[in-house]
Design an enzyme around this catalytic site. Structure first.
Site, PDB file in Angstrom:
ATOM      1  N   HIS A  12      11.186   1.303 -38.638  1.00  0.00           N
ATOM      2  CA  HIS A  12      10.076   0.870 -39.518  1.00  0.00           C
ATOM      3  C   HIS A  12       8.992  -0.019 -38.850  1.00  0.00           C
ATOM      4  O   HIS A  12       8.372  -0.845 -39.326  1.00  0.00           O
ATOM      5  CB  HIS A  12      10.730   0.158 -40.708  1.00  0.00           C
ATOM      6  CG  HIS A  12      11.433  -1.180 -40.199  1.00  0.00           C
ATOM      7  ND1 HIS A  12      12.515  -1.533 -40.968  1.00  0.00           N
ATOM      8  CD2 HIS A  12      10.995  -2.021 -39.265  1.00  0.00           C
ATOM      9  CE1 HIS A  12      12.813  -2.815 -40.481  1.00  0.00           C
ATOM     10  NE2 HIS A  12      12.150  -2.849 -39.085  1.00  0.00           N
ATOM     11  N   HIS A  59      11.882  -8.829 -43.792  1.00  0.00           N
ATOM     12  CA  HIS A  59      11.851  -9.935 -42.831  1.00  0.00           C
ATOM     13  C   HIS A  59      11.209 -11.163 -42.862  1.00  0.00           C
ATOM     14  O   HIS A  59      10.099 -11.530 -42.744  1.00  0.00           O
ATOM     15  CB  HIS A  59      10.826  -9.082 -41.701  1.00  0.00           C
ATOM     16  CG  HIS A  59      11.279  -7.684 -41.375  1.00  0.00           C
ATOM     17  ND1 HIS A  59      11.236  -6.837 -41.913  1.00  0.00           N
ATOM     18  CD2 HIS A  59      11.588  -7.300 -39.707  1.00  0.00           C
ATOM     19  CE1 HIS A  59      11.442  -5.626 -41.281  1.00  0.00           C
ATOM     20  NE2 HIS A  59      11.984  -6.082 -40.139  1.00  0.00           N
ATOM     21  N   HIS A 197      15.476  -2.618 -29.960  1.00  0.00           N
ATOM     22  CA  HIS A 197      14.458  -3.780 -29.868  1.00  0.00           C
ATOM     23  C   HIS A 197      14.837  -5.028 -29.778  1.00  0.00           C
ATOM     24  O   HIS A 197      15.639  -5.391 -30.429  1.00  0.00           O
ATOM     25  CB  HIS A 197      13.073  -3.320 -30.572  1.00  0.00           C
ATOM     26  CG  HIS A 197      13.403  -3.381 -32.226  1.00  0.00           C
ATOM     27  ND1 HIS A 197      14.151  -2.740 -32.793  1.00  0.00           N
ATOM     28  CD2 HIS A 197      12.782  -4.199 -33.147  1.00  0.00           C
ATOM     29  CE1 HIS A 197      14.327  -3.162 -33.969  1.00  0.00           C
ATOM     30  NE2 HIS A 197      13.238  -3.823 -34.226  1.00  0.00           N
ATOM     31  N   GLU A 244      19.453  -4.014 -36.591  1.00  0.00           N
ATOM     32  CA  GLU A 244      19.015  -3.212 -37.688  1.00  0.00           C
ATOM     33  C   GLU A 244      19.581  -1.981 -38.086  1.00  0.00           C
ATOM     34  O   GLU A 244      19.636  -1.329 -39.033  1.00  0.00           O
ATOM     35  CB  GLU A 244      17.361  -2.906 -37.787  1.00  0.00           C
ATOM     36  CG  GLU A 244      16.575  -4.377 -37.911  1.00  0.00           C
ATOM     37  CD  GLU A 244      15.082  -4.154 -37.935  1.00  0.00           C
ATOM     38  OE1 GLU A 244      14.235  -5.224 -38.202  1.00  0.00           O
ATOM     39  OE2 GLU A 244      14.767  -3.248 -37.330  1.00  0.00           O
TER      40      GLU A 244
END
Ligand code: DHB
Ligand code: FE
Length: 289
Positions: A12, A59, A197, A244
């Site tokens: 995303h 977030h 990431h 995530e």
């Protein structure tokens, strides 16, 4: 009876949203990202669901550090795109499905998962970027997404985060909830975020293709093995934001085979590095009829 027709998994990355909104999708850097979604946009048109149950993470946008629900279900009729610091994305308002969302909340809470009920929440890139990738950017005169969306936010930002196994079990409970809804609706469940990431600290920029590939393999054909991955392995192997990926297990836990049915059909698989600081992974699994 409502049923789950398919599950969709995708990263995303916020820069993907910016590339779309600023008309940069044709640039060479971005072309190789977006070409992985050409199939998916056509697939969405050919397999239009009645509702998308969209698992994502906020977030620190709608939920600040003041309040951190582990699992939050959006029960509102509408949700606005969030302002994450540079104005809201120019994307349609998300129409919810309060009746189905309330039913799922009732059923899943009675199956012993404590959900936070959210009647007002703005949606950040975690939810709007997957919608843009899968549905394209609707023209301004047709300002709507293809169907209602139930936002389901998972805390993967502030520790402690839920385990992969708990997410997988929650997916099973969501499937039961959907199947006990008395309207004949086709539901897709999406798991978003990931892949490897890390955005900060000495390991910023970490990408682990081997871990990502193995996660995708397991997710497709050995989902319990994917659910067995301890949360610390995501952080070590896939970076602090690689956690995530536990959200993908919610969608996978809702598929037929996990409840004793047939294995899903792999309709599409895509992996690309880089997009911003992230590896982009994307899979579509269809439940056989
Ligand atoms: C990036 C990726 C994310 O998943 C996110 O939430 C923020 C930033 C990035 O790669 O830049
Ligand atoms: Fe993220």
């Amino acid at each position: 009876m409502a049923h789950i027709t398919a599950s969709v998994y995708t990263s995303h990355v916020p820069a993907i949203g910016a590339a779309i909104d600023l008309g940069k999708t044709g640039e060479p850097y971005w072309q190789s990202v977006f070409k992985g979604y050409d199939f998916s946009k056509q697939w969405m048109k050919d397999n239009k669901p009645d509702v998308i149950f969209l698992v994502y993470n906020d977030h620190a946008t709608a939920f600040s550090l003041d309040m951190i629900p582990t699992f939050a279900i959006g029960t509102a009729a509408q949700f606005q795109p969030a302002d994450e610091g540079w104005g809201p994305r120019p994307v349609p308002v998300v129409q919810g499905h309060p009746d189905l969302a309330s039913h799922i909340a009732q059923s899943v809470i009675q199956q012993d998962f404590d959900l936070t009920i959210v009647n007002k929440m703005d949606l950040d890139h975690g939810l709007t970027v997957p919608l843009s990738l899968m549905c394209g950017q609707p023209p301004a005169d047709q300002f709507e997404w293809p169907c209602p969306v139930i936002p389901f936010a998972v805390n993967v930002v502030q520790y402690p985060v839920p385990s992969g196994q708990r997410c997988f079990n929650l997916g099973k409970a969501i499937r039961k909830a959907v199947e006990s809804y008395d309207q004949d609706l086709k539901i897709q469940i999406w798991g978003t975020g990931g892949m490897s990431h890390q955005l900060q600290g000495p390991r910023a920029g970490l990408i682990n293709k081997e871990f990502d590939t193995s996660f995708l393999d397991k997710l497709i054909s050995q989902p319990q093995a994917a659910a067995d991955i301890p949360h610390i392995d995501y952080v070590r192997e896939a970076g602090s934001e690689g956690i995530e990926l536990v959200m993908w297990l919610i969608a996978r836990g809702a598929m037929n085979d996990v409840a004793g049915g047939k294995s899903p059909k792999l309709a599409h698989r895509f992996y690309h590095v880089p997009a911003s600081n992230t590896a982009v992974g994307h899979i579509i699994l269809e439940n056989p009829f």
